[in-house]
Motif scaffolding. Sequence first.
Motif, PDB file in Angstrom:
ATOM      1  N   LEU A 343     -35.134  29.915  -5.266  1.00 17.02           N
ATOM      2  CA  LEU A 343     -36.061  29.279  -6.358  1.00 17.02           C
ATOM      3  C   LEU A 343     -35.704  27.820  -6.579  1.00 17.02           C
ATOM      4  O   LEU A 343     -36.730  27.218  -6.754  1.00 17.02           O
ATOM      5  CB  LEU A 343     -35.662  30.343  -7.620  1.00 17.02           C
ATOM      6  CG  LEU A 343     -36.131  31.559  -7.633  1.00 17.02           C
ATOM      7  CD1 LEU A 343     -35.580  32.205  -9.039  1.00 17.02           C
ATOM      8  CD2 LEU A 343     -37.713  31.672  -7.821  1.00 17.02           C
ATOM      9  N   TYR A 346     -37.080  26.103  -2.978  1.00 17.66           N
ATOM     10  CA  TYR A 346     -38.620  26.394  -2.682  1.00 17.66           C
ATOM     11  C   TYR A 346     -39.443  26.447  -3.997  1.00 17.66           C
ATOM     12  O   TYR A 346     -40.745  26.699  -3.703  1.00 17.66           O
ATOM     13  CB  TYR A 346     -38.614  27.515  -1.766  1.00 17.66           C
ATOM     14  CG  TYR A 346     -38.037  27.469  -0.499  1.00 17.66           C
ATOM     15  CD1 TYR A 346     -38.422  26.630   0.515  1.00 17.66           C
ATOM     16  CD2 TYR A 346     -36.687  28.056  -0.294  1.00 17.66           C
ATOM     17  CE1 TYR A 346     -37.564  26.438   1.822  1.00 17.66           C
ATOM     18  CE2 TYR A 346     -35.897  27.823   0.910  1.00 17.66           C
ATOM     19  CZ  TYR A 346     -36.429  26.925   1.979  1.00 17.66           C
ATOM     20  OH  TYR A 346     -35.713  26.901   3.302  1.00 17.66           O
ATOM     21  N   GLY A 347     -38.830  26.515  -5.009  1.00 20.33           N
ATOM     22  CA  GLY A 347     -39.734  26.663  -6.253  1.00 20.33           C
ATOM     23  C   GLY A 347     -40.284  25.310  -6.760  1.00 20.33           C
ATOM     24  O   GLY A 347     -39.819  24.205  -6.428  1.00 20.33           O
ATOM     25  N   VAL A 364     -42.346  30.364  -6.826  1.00 24.26           N
ATOM     26  CA  VAL A 364     -42.336  30.354  -5.462  1.00 24.26           C
ATOM     27  C   VAL A 364     -43.412  31.023  -4.621  1.00 24.26           C
ATOM     28  O   VAL A 364     -43.743  32.228  -5.137  1.00 24.26           O
ATOM     29  CB  VAL A 364     -40.855  30.805  -5.044  1.00 24.26           C
ATOM     30  CG1 VAL A 364     -40.795  32.083  -5.435  1.00 24.26           C
ATOM     31  CG2 VAL A 364     -40.526  30.296  -3.838  1.00 24.26           C
ATOM     32  N   THR A 365     -43.464  30.475  -3.589  1.00 26.92           N
ATOM     33  CA  THR A 365     -44.756  31.465  -2.811  1.00 26.92           C
ATOM     34  C   THR A 365     -44.194  31.559  -1.420  1.00 26.92           C
ATOM     35  O   THR A 365     -43.233  30.982  -0.723  1.00 26.92           O
ATOM     36  CB  THR A 365     -46.170  30.638  -2.905  1.00 26.92           C
ATOM     37  OG1 THR A 365     -45.719  29.392  -2.275  1.00 26.92           O
ATOM     38  CG2 THR A 365     -46.463  30.493  -4.246  1.00 26.92           C
ATOM     39  N   ALA A 368     -40.491  32.654   1.005  1.00 28.63           N
ATOM     40  CA  ALA A 368     -39.175  32.484   0.023  1.00 28.63           C
ATOM     41  C   ALA A 368     -39.646  33.336  -1.026  1.00 28.63           C
ATOM     42  O   ALA A 368     -38.480  34.194  -1.460  1.00 28.63           O
ATOM     43  CB  ALA A 368     -39.162  31.085  -0.425  1.00 28.63           C
ATOM     44  N   ALA A 369     -40.812  33.808  -1.319  1.00 34.49           N
ATOM     45  CA  ALA A 369     -41.201  34.501  -2.587  1.00 34.49           C
ATOM     46  C   ALA A 369     -40.839  35.872  -2.061  1.00 34.49           C
ATOM     47  O   ALA A 369     -40.261  36.920  -2.906  1.00 34.49           O
ATOM     48  CB  ALA A 369     -42.654  34.650  -2.903  1.00 34.49           C
ATOM     49  N   TRP A 435     -33.522  28.447 -12.256  1.00 34.35           N
ATOM     50  CA  TRP A 435     -33.006  28.927 -11.111  1.00 34.35           C
ATOM     51  C   TRP A 435     -31.392  28.864 -11.101  1.00 34.35           C
ATOM     52  O   TRP A 435     -30.587  29.744 -10.709  1.00 34.35           O
ATOM     53  CB  TRP A 435     -33.368  28.376  -9.732  1.00 34.35           C
ATOM     54  CG  TRP A 435     -33.224  26.936  -9.625  1.00 34.35           C
ATOM     55  CD1 TRP A 435     -33.712  25.900  -9.933  1.00 34.35           C
ATOM     56  CD2 TRP A 435     -31.736  26.393  -9.356  1.00 34.35           C
ATOM     57  NE1 TRP A 435     -33.175  24.686  -9.846  1.00 34.35           N
ATOM     58  CE2 TRP A 435     -32.042  24.924  -9.506  1.00 34.35           C
ATOM     59  CE3 TRP A 435     -30.609  26.745  -8.795  1.00 34.35           C
ATOM     60  CZ2 TRP A 435     -31.061  24.138  -8.860  1.00 34.35           C
ATOM     61  CZ3 TRP A 435     -29.731  25.872  -8.179  1.00 34.35           C
ATOM     62  CH2 TRP A 435     -29.763  24.520  -8.530  1.00 34.35           C
TER      63      TRP A 435
END
Length: 513
Positions: A343, A346-347, A364-365, A368-369, A435
């Motif tokens: 998170l 990459y969030g 996040v997508t 990574a999600a 995060w």
Amino acid sequence: MKPPKTYNTYFLAVIATVGGMLFGFDISSMSAIIGTAQYTDYFNDPHGIIQGAIGSALAAGSVVGALFAGPLSDRISRRDSIFVACLFWLVGTAVQVACTGYGMLIAGRIINGICVGITSSQVPVYLAEIARKEKRGSIIVIQQLAIEWGILFMYFIGYGCSFIAGPASFRTAWGIQFVPAVCLMIGIPFLPRSPRWLAKVGRTKAAISTLAKIQAHGDIHDPLVVAEWEEITSILAAERQGQQGWRRFLQNGMWRRTFAGMSVQAWQQLSGANVMTYYVVYVFQMAGLSGNIGLISSGVQYALFIIFTALTFFFIDRTGRRPLLIYGALGMGTCMFVVGGLLGNYGAYVPHGVGGNLNVVISVTGPAAHTVIAFSYLLVIVYALTLAPVAWVYAAEVWSLETRATGMALASIANWLFNFAIGLFIPPAFHNISWKTFVIFGLLCFGAAVQAFLTYPETAGKSLEEIEVMFSKGGPKPWETKPGESLLDRKIEAVKEGKGRGSVVEVASDHEI
């Protein structure tokens, strides 16, 4: 006419642990509802400290319930204190169903919490006192399973009710909470009182009879009954010559047991498990799951919770408590670091909240999600196999007979105080430090593993009376202890060989209890 009693240990556990199911029902009565439009519209989109107060109200009431659970249990018995708890549940549920604002909702959850504070502390005590030493862990695991079944049932009840328009949606879901409480109240008269409680209050004949019926199909001359009764009466007589009052929880080495019982319950909460039990909907919203997909995905993790906790039923008494507490905390900490790291790296920050939810400000997508979702599930699996059931088992085992009801209440207070604090902390933490919340819990998990290694002796396979010796000043180092190797087994053999007391009656005549 008195109802007939049942003495099958597993059947007793199934009835008694409906008290745990009440706890599970109340958890899901919020987690399945907080993401619905009916809830947010009616309560004016509660977030931050308000949603934290609603979520943590149950824990606040549980602290109150646990405070008087010990004296209540010692006075009227473990069994009957559970019945009294159900009365609070009926009142609290009625208040929630009738609520007209979040003030009434919080009040209703506090009253329900009083019930949960009593049942969560006294059901494990009751189970620990009726179970054989080699099955005690698996019996108390049924309590955790009942909590999880309650979570799952209520979650999907809430999901089904989410299709009902308007406030009737959450009122219907909350009203269904009456059902398990009424079932428990009907079942309690069929349970015998704990033989150890009967011994404690001087009801020797009833204590011997109940112990024999539970352990040996009513044979009071069975070597196990004779040896176990000798341990109970010997330890009880010695305890009554020692320190009385609240000071007995700290003096003469008792502080070790108090510290162990309270800290293991505190770590269960400080591990961050509530992130997944109370607010998993928020976590999955961070990973892009919302609406029905998000709700169903959250329900899947509750199903995993049940499946993997059920597995502990088969090995908890063989592997012991220490390995599960130590490696479970390390595993949960690792999962927390992975989720927080993903998170954080990459969030994307969403200042107005994901989908308008101000409790979720990071998204996040992509891969990574998917990894966040996978490690969220893995965290639940590790928790279900370790800290979730073992913390309740261990906390119920470490106390002496004279201190067990109040001691377990103290342990529950530690659990509920941290439950309250963390329940209050998580929504604003998600909003303000996002995060980093997971990183904090990861560090705490590693701290739990260190303390478990240094201060928790192994209790699996040992009688409750024998565990007292392990916490004494001259007891073994925690890291040197192993499951089994019980002195009670030697006493049973001595009775069989004619070296011990001939019958439970002879033992009873030598001890004034």
